[in-house]
Design a protein around this motif. Sequence first.
Motif, mmCIF file in Angstrom:
data_model
loop_
_atom_site.group_PDB
_atom_site.id
_atom_site.type_symbol
_atom_site.label_atom_id
_atom_site.label_comp_id
_atom_site.label_asym_id
_atom_site.label_seq_id
_atom_site.Cartn_x
_atom_site.Cartn_y
_atom_site.Cartn_z
ATOM 1 N N TRP A 92 43.415 27.079 34.294
ATOM 2 C CA TRP A 92 42.602 28.001 35.073
ATOM 3 C C TRP A 92 41.232 27.768 34.837
ATOM 4 O O TRP A 92 40.698 27.200 34.029
ATOM 5 N N GLY A 128 44.642 25.947 42.909
ATOM 6 C CA GLY A 128 44.425 27.281 42.433
ATOM 7 C C GLY A 128 43.417 28.143 43.014
ATOM 8 O O GLY A 128 43.024 29.160 42.283
ATOM 9 N N VAL A 179 40.758 30.453 44.157
ATOM 10 C CA VAL A 179 40.706 32.085 44.546
ATOM 11 C C VAL A 179 39.429 32.437 44.837
ATOM 12 O O VAL A 179 38.499 32.087 44.296
ATOM 13 N N SER A 220 41.014 31.486 38.621
ATOM 14 C CA SER A 220 41.872 30.669 39.619
ATOM 15 C C SER A 220 43.268 31.061 39.434
ATOM 16 O O SER A 220 43.571 31.986 38.518
ATOM 17 N N LYS A 221 44.116 30.734 40.323
ATOM 18 C CA LYS A 221 45.511 30.710 40.050
ATOM 19 C C LYS A 221 45.891 29.843 38.917
ATOM 20 O O LYS A 221 45.076 28.801 38.784
ATOM 21 N N THR A 268 47.326 26.534 37.350
ATOM 22 C CA THR A 268 47.642 25.369 38.044
ATOM 23 C C THR A 268 48.394 24.396 37.293
ATOM 24 O O THR A 268 48.292 24.275 36.025
#
Length: 136
Positions: free
Chosen positions: A61, A92, A94, A105-106, A108
């Motif tokens: 992340w 990812g 965001v 972030s998403k 990954t």
Amino acid sequence: MKKALPIIAAAVAGLLAPGVAHAETPPGCASAQQIGSTAYVKMGGQTAASVKQFAGCGTNWGYVFVWADWAAKYDLFHVTAAVTTDDGTNHGKVIGRVDQREVWSKATATIASCTRALGVVSLGEDGWSAYSSRRC
């Protein structure tokens, strides 16, 4: 009510004081740990945000945290968090809500790649970025 005031004052002081630790746990993975060194998004010589990368639960992340003293001076900013691989691909990504100070972030699937966390702080058309250290 008088007893609540010192507690509230202490909580506010903790939010406003730069360098005060806060909980950093990626969504869905309480065992994740920071990897690599922290980077700092600078704007005009002032630190706007910290950028970190976390790994755990088989994923990575990116994490961006906007400092309270910077956020108090600016409004209508956006924060972006992502994990970047050596080929320059952002995973990812965001983009946070307006004035959102903490953005993950998403998760990954980049754990087997060399990666860095990317953090961007944007004000209107202008943006400033930083990458955490590269980890393989």
